[in-house]
Design a protein around this motif. Structure first.
Motif, PDB file in Angstrom:
ATOM      1  N   LEU A 213     -12.023   3.961   8.750  1.00  0.00           N
ATOM      2  CA  LEU A 213     -10.519   4.160   9.064  1.00  0.00           C
ATOM      3  C   LEU A 213     -10.130   2.954   8.170  1.00  0.00           C
ATOM      4  N   ASN A 214      -8.938   3.358   7.515  1.00  0.00           N
ATOM      5  CA  ASN A 214      -8.040   2.411   6.744  1.00  0.00           C
ATOM      6  C   ASN A 214      -6.912   2.012   7.236  1.00  0.00           C
TER       7      ASN A 214
ATOM      8  N   VAL B 212       2.516   4.927   9.868  1.00  0.00           N
ATOM      9  CA  VAL B 212       1.856   3.943   9.450  1.00  0.00           C
ATOM     10  C   VAL B 212       1.834   3.869   7.721  1.00  0.00           C
ATOM     11  N   ARG B 213       1.462   5.018   7.387  1.00  0.00           N
ATOM     12  CA  ARG B 213       1.418   5.137   5.807  1.00  0.00           C
ATOM     13  C   ARG B 213       2.815   5.086   5.411  1.00  0.00           C
ATOM     14  N   GLU B 214       3.740   5.734   5.765  1.00  0.00           N
ATOM     15  CA  GLU B 214       5.241   5.880   5.169  1.00  0.00           C
ATOM     16  C   GLU B 214       5.620   4.193   5.183  1.00  0.00           C
TER      17      GLU B 214
ATOM     18  N   ALA C  42       0.631  -7.045  -1.210  1.00  0.00           N
ATOM     19  CA  ALA C  42       1.491  -8.096  -0.819  1.00  0.00           C
ATOM     20  C   ALA C  42       2.887  -7.713  -0.549  1.00  0.00           C
ATOM     21  N   ASN C  43       3.267  -6.688  -0.581  1.00  0.00           N
ATOM     22  CA  ASN C  43       4.562  -5.944  -0.488  1.00  0.00           C
ATOM     23  C   ASN C  43       5.288  -6.116   0.903  1.00  0.00           C
ATOM     24  N   ASP C  44       6.459  -5.416   1.098  1.00  0.00           N
ATOM     25  CA  ASP C  44       7.248  -5.414   2.327  1.00  0.00           C
ATOM     26  C   ASP C  44       6.342  -5.228   3.395  1.00  0.00           C
ATOM     27  N   ALA C  45       5.613  -4.247   3.618  1.00  0.00           N
ATOM     28  CA  ALA C  45       4.866  -4.106   4.929  1.00  0.00           C
ATOM     29  C   ALA C  45       3.909  -5.265   5.099  1.00  0.00           C
TER      30      ALA C  45
END
Length: 258
Positions: free
Chosen positions: A138-139, A147-149, A160-163
């Protein structure tokens, strides 16, 4: 429900009460731009799986803090990478030990994108060796559509983005450098490419996405979703049986028409 805190006398009962299941968090130690600490991936894996273990009663094995991070190159300090073969062997060895201790349902929870192929290989080895062992990979970024969106909102090839920055603001603010957020954004340069290029060929600073738009509020909301959605998957797995009995090898005989 932390495996490391239980004794050999207690673990058999713990496993029996949890359908002989265990959770194995796997992360990485790698650069996360100028604004995040190098332990982001394993910190997330550890905290997420701790909360899910508590919610489901499934024991959590100690978190693996290293992973297959070769793609981050040596341009930026901080990355400690295992190669794919070593990653596969390490996780397969952990799975073997868990099996010997009574685990028959193993949930491998991966918090680092490029661990996916080695972990799938470990799954294949464990499954082939033990007909009565069920293994799930599970990723964390794709546990559900919501969660993916959230993870892919600012970049398809994110890092290292917004999420991720929002999650650390909420869960481990000590690894975030707020004074570096304003100039940390770097665009996704991978659209339309044929080859899988290393990060030093696609990012100027180790980031892909817009961490400047992160907030602790967004991270807290996203983490709640991740705990809820992973816990739901684990609970489904506790009740799952193979579609056919263990040991099924040959197809049923095909009737021959006269």
């Amino acid at each position: 429900m932390l495996w490391a805190e239980r004794t050999w006398e207690e673990l058999p009962g713990d496993l029996a009460a949890a359908a002989n299941a265990a959770i194995l968090p796997v992360g990485a130690t790698e650069q996360h731009g100028p604004h995040l600490g190098a332990g982001m991936d394993f910190l997330l894996a550890d905290r997420l799986c701790r909360d899910v273990a508590e919610a489901t009663g499934v024991p959590m094995l100690p978190t693996v803090p290293y992973g297959c991070s070769l793609g981050h190159s040596r341009r930026w300090p901080g990355t400690i990478a295992l190669d794919p073969v070593l990653t596969t062997r390490l996780v397969a060895a952990v799975g073997e030990g868990a099996y010997a201790s009574g685990v028959r349902r193993l949930f491998i929870v991966n918090a680092h994108v490029t661990n996916a192929a080695p972990l799938r290989s470990a799954l294949e080895l464990l499954r082939a060796a033990h007909d009565d062992l069920m293994v799930a990979l599970l990723n964390t970024a794709t546990l559900s559509e919501r969660v993916r969106e959230a993870h892919f909102a600012d970049a398809a090839d994110w890092h290292a983005n917004d999420a991720e920055t929002s999650l650390m603001m909420a869960l481990a603010p000590g690894v975030v450098r707020p004074d570096r957020l304003a100039d940390a954004d770097d665009p996704d340069r991978t659209e339309g490419l044929v080859f899988a290029h290393p990060v030093n060929r696609t990012s100027r600073n180790g980031v892909t996405g817009t961490p400047s738009s992160a907030s602790a509020e967004k991270g807290a909301r996203l983490f709640v979703w991740m705990v809820e959605d992973l816990a739901a998957i684990v609970r489904r797995g506790l009740a799952e049986s193979p579609p056919l009995p263990h040991g099924y090898d040959e197809p049923a005989a095909i009737p021959v028409k006269a």
